[in-house]
Scaffold this motif. Structure first.
Motif, PDB file in Angstrom:
ATOM      1  N   GLU A  39       0.834  -1.217   0.000  1.00 21.18           N
ATOM      2  CA  GLU A  39       0.000   0.000   0.000  1.00 21.18           C
ATOM      3  C   GLU A  39       0.861   1.256   0.000  1.00 21.18           C
ATOM      4  N   MET A  40       1.913   1.254   0.810  1.00 19.85           N
ATOM      5  CA  MET A  40       2.788   2.430   0.910  1.00 19.85           C
ATOM      6  C   MET A  40       3.538   2.675  -0.398  1.00 19.85           C
ATOM      7  N   LYS A  41       3.995   1.584  -1.009  1.00 18.22           N
ATOM      8  CA  LYS A  41       4.743   1.698  -2.273  1.00 18.22           C
ATOM      9  C   LYS A  41       3.855   2.281  -3.375  1.00 18.22           C
ATOM     10  N   ARG A  42       2.567   1.947  -3.334  1.00 18.34           N
ATOM     11  CA  ARG A  42       1.613   2.393  -4.353  1.00 18.34           C
ATOM     12  C   ARG A  42       1.442   3.914  -4.339  1.00 18.34           C
ATOM     13  N   ASN A  43       1.485   4.508  -3.145  1.00 18.34           N
ATOM     14  CA  ASN A  43       1.294   5.964  -3.029  1.00 18.34           C
ATOM     15  C   ASN A  43       2.328   6.572  -2.080  1.00 18.34           C
ATOM     16  N   LEU A  44       3.604   6.290  -2.328  1.00 18.69           N
ATOM     17  CA  LEU A  44       4.657   6.676  -1.384  1.00 18.69           C
ATOM     18  C   LEU A  44       4.702   8.188  -1.140  1.00 18.69           C
ATOM     19  N   GLY A  45       4.558   8.963  -2.209  1.00 19.47           N
ATOM     20  CA  GLY A  45       4.597  10.423  -2.068  1.00 19.47           C
ATOM     21  C   GLY A  45       3.508  10.934  -1.140  1.00 19.47           C
ATOM     22  N   GLN A  46       2.298  10.387  -1.289  1.00 25.74           N
ATOM     23  CA  GLN A  46       1.168  10.784  -0.447  1.00 25.74           C
ATOM     24  C   GLN A  46       1.393  10.378   1.005  1.00 25.74           C
ATOM     25  N   TRP A  47       1.922   9.169   1.187  1.00 27.40           N
ATOM     26  CA  TRP A  47       2.220   8.696   2.540  1.00 27.40           C
ATOM     27  C   TRP A  47       3.230   9.630   3.221  1.00 27.40           C
ATOM     28  N   LEU A  48       4.294   9.983   2.492  1.00 32.20           N
ATOM     29  CA  LEU A  48       5.327  10.858   3.058  1.00 32.20           C
ATOM     30  C   LEU A  48       4.753  12.230   3.403  1.00 32.20           C
ATOM     31  N   LEU A  49       3.948  12.782   2.499  1.00 37.27           N
ATOM     32  CA  LEU A  49       3.387  14.120   2.691  1.00 37.27           C
ATOM     33  C   LEU A  49       2.454  14.171   3.904  1.00 37.27           C
ATOM     34  N   TRP A  50       1.436  13.307   3.917  1.00 35.02           N
ATOM     35  CA  TRP A  50       0.415  13.404   4.963  1.00 35.02           C
ATOM     36  C   TRP A  50       0.885  12.872   6.304  1.00 35.02           C
ATOM     37  N   SER A  51       1.838  11.943   6.297  1.00 35.44           N
ATOM     38  CA  SER A  51       2.404  11.452   7.564  1.00 35.44           C
ATOM     39  C   SER A  51       3.316  12.508   8.186  1.00 35.44           C
ATOM     40  N   THR A  52       4.078  13.201   7.331  1.00 38.70           N
ATOM     41  CA  THR A  52       4.946  14.277   7.827  1.00 38.70           C
ATOM     42  C   THR A  52       4.103  15.393   8.430  1.00 38.70           C
ATOM     43  N   LEU A  53       2.969  15.673   7.797  1.00 32.81           N
ATOM     44  CA  LEU A  53       2.074  16.710   8.325  1.00 32.81           C
ATOM     45  C   LEU A  53       1.337  16.220   9.572  1.00 32.81           C
ATOM     46  N   GLY A  54       0.698  15.041   9.479  1.00 26.70           N
ATOM     47  CA  GLY A  54      -0.173  14.530  10.545  1.00 26.70           C
ATOM     48  C   GLY A  54       0.560  14.009  11.765  1.00 26.70           C
ATOM     49  N   PHE A  55       1.801  13.548  11.601  1.00 29.17           N
ATOM     50  CA  PHE A  55       2.604  13.089  12.732  1.00 29.17           C
ATOM     51  C   PHE A  55       3.769  14.054  12.999  1.00 29.17           C
ATOM     52  N   GLY A  56       4.509  14.400  11.939  1.00 37.34           N
ATOM     53  CA  GLY A  56       5.734  15.201  12.090  1.00 37.34           C
ATOM     54  C   GLY A  56       5.477  16.636  12.521  1.00 37.34           C
ATOM     55  N   ILE A  57       4.876  17.425  11.638  1.00 35.86           N
ATOM     56  CA  ILE A  57       4.609  18.839  11.923  1.00 35.86           C
ATOM     57  C   ILE A  57       3.741  18.968  13.172  1.00 35.86           C
ATOM     58  N   PHE A  58       2.707  18.140  13.255  1.00 39.57           N
ATOM     59  CA  PHE A  58       1.797  18.163  14.414  1.00 39.57           C
ATOM     60  C   PHE A  58       2.565  18.035  15.720  1.00 39.57           C
ATOM     61  N   TYR A  59       3.366  16.979  15.850  1.00 37.60           N
ATOM     62  CA  TYR A  59       3.954  16.707  17.165  1.00 37.60           C
ATOM     63  C   TYR A  59       5.164  17.592  17.470  1.00 37.60           C
ATOM     64  N   ALA A  60       5.928  17.937  16.441  1.00 38.65           N
ATOM     65  CA  ALA A  60       7.074  18.831  16.663  1.00 38.65           C
ATOM     66  C   ALA A  60       6.595  20.180  17.205  1.00 38.65           C
ATOM     67  N   LEU A  61       5.533  20.730  16.613  1.00 41.23           N
ATOM     68  CA  LEU A  61       5.014  22.028  17.061  1.00 41.23           C
ATOM     69  C   LEU A  61       4.361  21.919  18.441  1.00 41.23           C
ATOM     70  N   LEU A  62       3.710  20.799  18.717  1.00 41.48           N
ATOM     71  CA  LEU A  62       3.088  20.593  20.029  1.00 41.48           C
ATOM     72  C   LEU A  62       4.153  20.550  21.124  1.00 41.48           C
ATOM     73  N   THR A  63       5.249  19.868  20.849  1.00 38.38           N
ATOM     74  CA  THR A  63       6.337  19.757  21.824  1.00 38.38           C
ATOM     75  C   THR A  63       7.046  21.098  21.998  1.00 38.38           C
ATOM     76  N   PHE A  64       7.220  21.814  20.892  1.00 35.08           N
ATOM     77  CA  PHE A  64       7.823  23.152  20.952  1.00 35.08           C
ATOM     78  C   PHE A  64       6.984  24.063  21.856  1.00 35.08           C
ATOM     79  N   GLY A  65       5.660  24.003  21.686  1.00 33.89           N
ATOM     80  CA  GLY A  65       4.761  24.827  22.492  1.00 33.89           C
ATOM     81  C   GLY A  65       4.847  24.522  23.979  1.00 33.89           C
TER      82      GLY A  65
END
Length: 307
Positions: A68-94
């Protein structure tokens, strides 16, 4: 008495909020003790990775996830970085700039954000206008957040308030966007464990970059930070995330039901406040702050009753 699907979903949401609350308290403990926020963010997901990987391998579902990930790798990277990465990094910074109950309270903006995001992600022909009640209850939650900020502003410089608030508000938008986009992408083909592992894997490039900056600024994390991030990974990253995703999946085709499950996260404020008073022995918030917290919780309750 048998629980309805929506009641089950709401129960999962409330239980998730209890475990999510540990994030705010433990992040505050690490911030107060001088731990780098970059390490606090990244280590949670580094710890989550082997735990989730083991669960998915035992369940025999790893191959399907990788396909599944290989089929849409770009989408997985984009939305996971936003939904897990950006979300939690900013929450911890706050968490470096305010008490954990204030960060938790501000993050409840995700309730309003999730509702509007879900609305605009629907096809135009399927969109239903927001009811006046829904908008009113959202305004109560937002008013509660503002009241809490005002109470904190009395004893805190404006620059600190902004640094603790704006990143958390952005995080509150990033989380439901990433979650809903991934649900739309996988269309129910993956279970909760697979989707959480996949998003953790896909967010790893972001965490590796953040750890590099954390090392440059703070060096390596100490033992207490390693232990505390492991606890966050277990309580919040694995248990709470799985409970929350399970709750949202139960009602994924009902945008009102989804909004109600997301609204249960307002309980995090209460659980976080109790945790901070017991563990950090902080002073009880003033009457204005308590009024704001109550407004958020009342808004959440009315949301869930309305849906």
């Amino acid at each position: 008495m048998l629980l309805t699907t929506k009641s089950k979903a709401l129960s999962f949401g409330i239980l998730a909020s209890l475990f999510f609350a540990s994030t705010f308290v433990l992040n505050r403990i690490m911030a107060v003790s001088g731990g780098g926020w970059q390490w606090s963010s990244a280590l949670r997901f580094v710890w989550m990775l082997p735990i989730l990987l083991l669960i998915v391998i035992i369940r025999g579902n790893l191959k399907q996830l990788l396909i599944e990930m290989k089929r849409n790798l770009g989408q997985w990277l984009l939305w996971s970085t936003l939904g897990f990465g950006i979300f939690y990094a900013l929450l911890t910074f706050g968490a470096s700039y305010g008490p954990s109950w204030l960060v938790a309270g501000t993050f409840e903006f995700t309730i309003i954000a999730g509702m509007f995001i879900g609305h605009f992600m629907q096809r135009k022909e399927n969109r239903q206008p927001f009811s006046k009640a829904t908008l009113f209850f959202s305004c109560i939650i937002f008013l509660g957040i503002l009241v809490m900020q005002i109470s904190e502003a009395k004893s805190t410089p404006l620059s600190t308030i902004l640094l603790g608030t704006i990143p958390v508000l952005i995080a509150a938008i990033a989380y439901p966007v990433g979650n809903r986009k991934m649900m739309a992408l996988t269309k129910g083909s993956l279970d909760t464990y697979q989707r959480t592992l996949g998003m953790t894997l896909a967010s790893m490039p972001f965490w590796i970059i953040l750890m590099f900056f954390g090392y440059q600024e703070h060096g390596l994390p100490d033992e207490s930070q390693l232990l505390q991030t492991l606890l966050i990974a277990l309580f919040s990253g694995v248990i709470a995330t799985l409970l929350f995703f399970k709750g949202t999946e139960l009602v994924q085709h009902d945008h009102k039901g989804l909004a109600a499950v997301e609204a249960t996260q307002a309980m995090e404020v209460i659980f976080t406040l109790i945790g901070e008073i017991i563990i950090l022995q902080t002073a009880f918030p003033n009457n204005l702050a308590i009024s704001g917290i109550l407004l958020v919780v009342i808004g959440m309750y009315l949301h869930s009753k309305n849906h």
